[in-house]
Design a protein around this motif. Structure first.
Motif, PDB file in Angstrom:
ATOM      1  N   ALA A   1       2.442  13.355  -1.003  1.00 21.54           N
ATOM      2  CA  ALA A   1       1.054  13.471  -0.533  1.00 21.54           C
ATOM      3  C   ALA A   1       0.503  14.875  -0.775  1.00 21.54           C
ATOM      4  O   ALA A   1      -0.568  15.210  -0.262  1.00 21.54           O
ATOM      5  CB  ALA A   1       0.985  13.132   0.951  1.00 21.54           C
ATOM      6  N   GLN A   2       1.229  15.698  -1.536  1.00 22.98           N
ATOM      7  CA  GLN A   2       0.775  17.064  -1.834  1.00 22.98           C
ATOM      8  C   GLN A   2       0.501  17.833  -0.536  1.00 22.98           C
ATOM      9  O   GLN A   2      -0.467  18.586  -0.431  1.00 22.98           O
ATOM     10  CB  GLN A   2      -0.499  17.059  -2.700  1.00 22.98           C
ATOM     11  CG  GLN A   2      -0.480  16.135  -3.884  1.00 22.98           C
ATOM     12  CD  GLN A   2       0.407  16.628  -5.014  1.00 22.98           C
ATOM     13  OE1 GLN A   2       0.711  17.823  -5.086  1.00 22.98           O
ATOM     14  NE2 GLN A   2       0.839  15.737  -5.878  1.00 22.98           N
ATOM     15  N   PHE A   3       1.330  17.560   0.478  1.00 23.61           N
ATOM     16  CA  PHE A   3       1.230  18.223   1.786  1.00 23.61           C
ATOM     17  C   PHE A   3      -0.136  18.034   2.441  1.00 23.61           C
ATOM     18  O   PHE A   3      -0.576  18.861   3.229  1.00 23.61           O
ATOM     19  CB  PHE A   3       1.609  19.710   1.685  1.00 23.61           C
ATOM     20  CG  PHE A   3       3.081  19.894   1.471  1.00 23.61           C
ATOM     21  CD1 PHE A   3       3.941  20.015   2.548  1.00 23.61           C
ATOM     22  CD2 PHE A   3       3.614  19.878   0.185  1.00 23.61           C
ATOM     23  CE1 PHE A   3       5.313  20.138   2.352  1.00 23.61           C
ATOM     24  CE2 PHE A   3       4.985  19.999  -0.020  1.00 23.61           C
ATOM     25  CZ  PHE A   3       5.837  20.127   1.067  1.00 23.61           C
ATOM     26  N   ASN A   4      -0.810  16.940   2.092  1.00 24.24           N
ATOM     27  CA  ASN A   4      -2.092  16.620   2.733  1.00 24.24           C
ATOM     28  C   ASN A   4      -1.930  15.339   3.559  1.00 24.24           C
ATOM     29  O   ASN A   4      -1.783  14.252   2.992  1.00 24.24           O
ATOM     30  CB  ASN A   4      -3.179  16.436   1.670  1.00 24.24           C
ATOM     31  CG  ASN A   4      -4.549  16.238   2.312  1.00 24.24           C
ATOM     32  OD1 ASN A   4      -4.643  15.842   3.477  1.00 24.24           O
ATOM     33  ND2 ASN A   4      -5.593  16.545   1.567  1.00 24.24           N
ATOM     34  N   PRO A   5      -1.968  15.439   4.907  1.00 23.68           N
ATOM     35  CA  PRO A   5      -1.754  14.247   5.741  1.00 23.68           C
ATOM     36  C   PRO A   5      -2.731  13.108   5.432  1.00 23.68           C
ATOM     37  O   PRO A   5      -2.402  11.941   5.652  1.00 23.68           O
ATOM     38  CB  PRO A   5      -1.955  14.772   7.163  1.00 23.68           C
ATOM     39  CG  PRO A   5      -1.641  16.228   7.078  1.00 23.68           C
ATOM     40  CD  PRO A   5      -2.076  16.671   5.706  1.00 23.68           C
ATOM     41  N   PHE A   6      -3.931  13.437   4.924  1.00 19.25           N
ATOM     42  CA  PHE A   6      -4.867  12.365   4.568  1.00 19.25           C
ATOM     43  C   PHE A   6      -4.310  11.503   3.429  1.00 19.25           C
ATOM     44  O   PHE A   6      -4.745  10.365   3.246  1.00 19.25           O
ATOM     45  CB  PHE A   6      -6.219  12.938   4.116  1.00 19.25           C
ATOM     46  CG  PHE A   6      -7.107  13.356   5.246  1.00 19.25           C
ATOM     47  CD1 PHE A   6      -7.834  12.423   5.975  1.00 19.25           C
ATOM     48  CD2 PHE A   6      -7.244  14.691   5.586  1.00 19.25           C
ATOM     49  CE1 PHE A   6      -8.664  12.808   7.017  1.00 19.25           C
ATOM     50  CE2 PHE A   6      -8.061  15.096   6.623  1.00 19.25           C
ATOM     51  CZ  PHE A   6      -8.777  14.142   7.341  1.00 19.25           C
ATOM     52  N   LEU A   7      -3.385  12.048   2.651  1.00 18.48           N
ATOM     53  CA  LEU A   7      -2.876  11.317   1.494  1.00 18.48           C
ATOM     54  C   LEU A   7      -1.551  10.601   1.782  1.00 18.48           C
ATOM     55  O   LEU A   7      -0.937  10.026   0.881  1.00 18.48           O
ATOM     56  CB  LEU A   7      -2.735  12.271   0.288  1.00 18.48           C
ATOM     57  CG  LEU A   7      -4.034  13.022  -0.092  1.00 18.48           C
ATOM     58  CD1 LEU A   7      -3.795  13.929  -1.296  1.00 18.48           C
ATOM     59  CD2 LEU A   7      -5.181  12.057  -0.385  1.00 18.48           C
ATOM     60  N   LEU A   8      -1.116  10.607   3.047  1.00 17.20           N
ATOM     61  CA  LEU A   8       0.094   9.865   3.423  1.00 17.20           C
ATOM     62  C   LEU A   8      -0.208   8.382   3.541  1.00 17.20           C
ATOM     63  O   LEU A   8      -1.331   7.989   3.888  1.00 17.20           O
ATOM     64  CB  LEU A   8       0.585  10.333   4.801  1.00 17.20           C
ATOM     65  CG  LEU A   8       1.225  11.710   4.923  1.00 17.20           C
ATOM     66  CD1 LEU A   8       1.356  12.071   6.407  1.00 17.20           C
ATOM     67  CD2 LEU A   8       2.594  11.739   4.244  1.00 17.20           C
ATOM     68  N   ASP A   9       0.797   7.555   3.295  1.00 13.56           N
ATOM     69  CA  ASP A   9       0.666   6.134   3.628  1.00 13.56           C
ATOM     70  C   ASP A   9       0.781   5.983   5.138  1.00 13.56           C
ATOM     71  O   ASP A   9       1.736   6.503   5.740  1.00 13.56           O
ATOM     72  CB  ASP A   9       1.796   5.328   2.971  1.00 13.56           C
ATOM     73  CG  ASP A   9       1.505   5.059   1.513  1.00 13.56           C
ATOM     74  OD1 ASP A   9       0.333   5.198   1.116  1.00 13.56           O
ATOM     75  OD2 ASP A   9       2.449   4.727   0.777  1.00 13.56           O
ATOM     76  N   ALA A  10      -0.132   5.237   5.742  1.00 12.18           N
ATOM     77  CA  ALA A  10      -0.105   5.071   7.200  1.00 12.18           C
ATOM     78  C   ALA A  10       1.217   4.454   7.668  1.00 12.18           C
ATOM     79  O   ALA A  10       1.693   4.723   8.772  1.00 12.18           O
ATOM     80  CB  ALA A  10      -1.292   4.219   7.656  1.00 12.18           C
ATOM     81  N   GLU A  11       1.838   3.649   6.822  1.00 13.55           N
ATOM     82  CA  GLU A  11       3.104   3.013   7.214  1.00 13.55           C
ATOM     83  C   GLU A  11       4.236   4.030   7.373  1.00 13.55           C
ATOM     84  O   GLU A  11       5.254   3.727   7.985  1.00 13.55           O
ATOM     85  CB  GLU A  11       3.512   1.968   6.166  1.00 13.55           C
ATOM     86  CG  GLU A  11       2.667   0.720   6.278  1.00 13.55           C
ATOM     87  CD  GLU A  11       2.903  -0.231   5.119  1.00 13.55           C
ATOM     88  OE1 GLU A  11       3.206   0.259   4.005  1.00 13.55           O
ATOM     89  OE2 GLU A  11       2.775  -1.435   5.333  1.00 13.55           O
ATOM     90  N   ASP A  12       4.064   5.206   6.804  1.00 16.13           N
ATOM     91  CA  ASP A  12       5.077   6.255   6.948  1.00 16.13           C
ATOM     92  C   ASP A  12       4.826   7.131   8.173  1.00 16.13           C
ATOM     93  O   ASP A  12       5.496   8.144   8.357  1.00 16.13           O
ATOM     94  CB  ASP A  12       5.096   7.146   5.691  1.00 16.13           C
ATOM     95  CG  ASP A  12       5.579   6.377   4.464  1.00 16.13           C
ATOM     96  OD1 ASP A  12       6.336   5.411   4.639  1.00 16.13           O
ATOM     97  OD2 ASP A  12       5.188   6.738   3.341  1.00 16.13           O
ATOM     98  N   VAL A  13       3.819   6.775   8.969  1.00 17.45           N
ATOM     99  CA  VAL A  13       3.471   7.570  10.155  1.00 17.45           C
ATOM    100  C   VAL A  13       3.943   6.832  11.400  1.00 17.45           C
ATOM    101  O   VAL A  13       3.757   5.618  11.517  1.00 17.45           O
ATOM    102  CB  VAL A  13       1.936   7.780  10.213  1.00 17.45           C
ATOM    103  CG1 VAL A  13       1.532   8.488  11.499  1.00 17.45           C
ATOM    104  CG2 VAL A  13       1.459   8.558   8.994  1.00 17.45           C
ATOM    105  N   LEU A  14       4.568   7.562  12.321  1.00 18.08           N
ATOM    106  CA  LEU A  14       5.049   6.914  13.559  1.00 18.08           C
ATOM    107  C   LEU A  14       3.931   6.848  14.601  1.00 18.08           C
ATOM    108  O   LEU A  14       3.622   5.787  15.122  1.00 18.08           O
ATOM    109  CB  LEU A  14       6.243   7.708  14.112  1.00 18.08           C
ATOM    110  CG  LEU A  14       6.927   7.088  15.326  1.00 18.08           C
ATOM    111  CD1 LEU A  14       7.591   5.767  14.980  1.00 18.08           C
ATOM    112  CD2 LEU A  14       7.974   8.054  15.905  1.00 18.08           C
TER     113      LEU A  14
END
Ligand code: F0G
Length: 467
Positions: A33-46
């Motif tokens: 995600a290039q260290f940008n939380p906006f670019l993370l997949d939501a499924e990888d977030v707890l």
């Protein structure tokens, strides 16, 4: 009441699993995600505290309302129910539905703001600022004194600075097409605005023939704080307080993804017939016919129910308490936060926590990325990445370096919050090892949504094998 525990005033009918990941998986996800939380997949977030916008859980009544949704292009009864609700709550004459808040802002800016104008606000939200600046006007923030000092404990830190507003209106009223007050003041820490302040600002505006608009995304939370904190309102209902807020103003833009308790929707509401006429034409051109405005009939139904549910006292008491519960735990553990805790979010004070990272190495961004790495928590930076780029393309530090932990409405329970506190306290304990970042790629406007970063040095958290 005989018992003190404030409980979630609902029980759970449908559940969504959340997925645990290992630290290594999260490191990989962050790198991708290039260290940008906006670019993370939501499924990888707890636990996802990126935003309280559109992320709430709807009630059984709202889902039932959705079945009733009437999808007629024109004259839908769902629109009438929505319109009646908004007009009961706000009292405004013209109600224009929009697909979300920024559409209402854009339409208002297109119809009321010109190149060279000045638009004052207690603090512009980023889309409001972008919409004002897109017309060539200046978006002028006038937060009250103390608002940008996280340690100052005041009941209404969201207030607009009346002296500076007076000065702008006296010197330049011909350049001020309208004034905004954002309730609660999101970018300023989710802090409320008092009714006395709204009323005084309205008097100033009206003495110069300038209309006052509320950016009303979190109007119910603001009303709750007024009821709790402002003298004389303890016995008023939240709906009564909200109505007094709206009665001071000439219109409002609203992202109903917050205090509409819905996943999508918004509106522009106003009294001025001639301006409303122009806004309606702009609505038709860019959003949709005025009885749906870019929304499905079923979304209008969800809003018609949600906008009433949000004013329920038990709900608002639980809502404010669940945010303050985290704030109190963190304050108790010595973690620096914006005080007092806001209405929809706790804001960590990254400038205080990571004082070894200079503002243009983005301490709040680094803290936000570390919370994800260590605990799977997604948050949002409100600091020099979001607000550090000026319209002329130069960078300057933002007034504060905050990490916002925004609470989706009716989604997480107390044990989720206990976990949050544990992770944040751990990250606080390793704060000296957290490094800053540099931007490797970014657009000029609203860059936080898509910028790419890399940590300065070998790793985001030094010395633990990130590299
Ligand atoms: N105004 C304020 C104060 C907001 O917080 C937002 C959105 C908007 C306007 C725009 O509304 O998203 O429906 O177009 N805030 C979200 C947030 C995105 O995370 O704070 P929208």
């Amino acid at each position: 009441m005989k018992f003190d525990t404030i409980i979630e005033p609902f029980r759970i009918k449908a559940v969504e699993p959340i997925r645990r990941t290992t630290r290594n998986q999260r490191l990989q996800a962050l790198q991708q995600a290039q260290f940008n939380p906006f670019l993370l997949d939501a499924e990888d977030v707890l636990i996802d505290l990126l935003t309280d916008s559109g992320t709430g859980a709807m009630s059984a009544e709202q889902w039932a309302g959705m079945m009733r949704g009437d999808e007629s292009y024109a004259g839908s009864p769902s629109f009438r129910r929505f319109e009646r609700t908004v007009s009961d709550i706000t009292g405004f004459r013209h109600i224009l539905p929009t697909h979300q808040g920024r559409a209402a802002e854009r339409i208002l800016a297109a119809c009321a703001v010109d190149d060279g104008d000045i638009v004052p606000n207690n603090t512009h939200f980023d889309t409001t600022r972008a919409n004002v600046e897109a017309t060539g006007a200046e978006a002028l923030d006038l937060p009250a004194e103390g608002a940008t000092d996280p340690t100052v404990e005041r009941p209404f830190k969201g207030n607009i600075d009346l002296n500076r507003l007076d000065r702008v209106l006296t010197e330049d009223s011909h350049r001020v097409p309208l004034v905004f007050i954002t309730v609660t003041n999101n970018s300023g820490g989710g802090q409320p605005v008092s009714l006395a302040n709204i009323r005084a600002a309205a008097e100033l505006c009206h003495s110069h023939d300038v209309p006052l608009f509320l950016d009303a995304c979190r109007f119910a939370e603001n009303a709750w704080f007024i009821k709790q904190r402002e003298q004389g309102y303890g016995n008023h209902s939240p709906a009564g307080v909200a109505r007094e807020m709206f009665d001071c103003a000439d219109g409002a833009t609203m992202s109903a993804k917050k205090d509409g308790l819905a996943n999508i929707g918004g509106f522009l509401a106003l009294n001025d017939d001639e301006l409303a006429h122009r806004c309606k034409n702009e609505l038709i051109r860019t959003e949709g016919f005025p009885t749906y405005g870019g929304l499905a009939g079923y979304s209008l139904e969800a809003l018609a129910v949600g906008l009433r549910e949000v004013l329920d006292e038990d709900y608002l008491r639980y809502r404010a308490r669940s945010v303050a519960y985290l704030g109190d735990k963190l304050i108790g553990a010595g973690v620096p936060i914006m005080r007092p805790p806001g209405g929809h979010a706790v804001y960590l004070d990254a400038a205080a926590m990571l004082d070894h990272i200079p503002p243009l190495e983005y301490p709040a961004w680094a803290l936000s990325a570390t919370l994800y790495l260590e605990g799977g928590i997604r948050s949002v930076e409100i600091g020099s990445v979001m607000f550090g780029m000026t319209p002329d393309g130069t960078e300057q530090p933002a007034p504060m370096e905050l990490v916002r932990l925004a609470f989706p409405r009716r989604v997480y329970t107390q044990s989720h919050v206990d976990y949050l506190a544990e992770v944040i306290e751990y990250v606080h304990s390793i704060r000296h090892r957290i490094r800053g970042l540099q931007i490797t790629d970014a657009p000029r406007v609203l860059r936080h949504f898509s910028a790419h970063f890399e940590p300065l040095g070998d790793a985001l958290v030094a010395g633990d094998g990130d590299e």
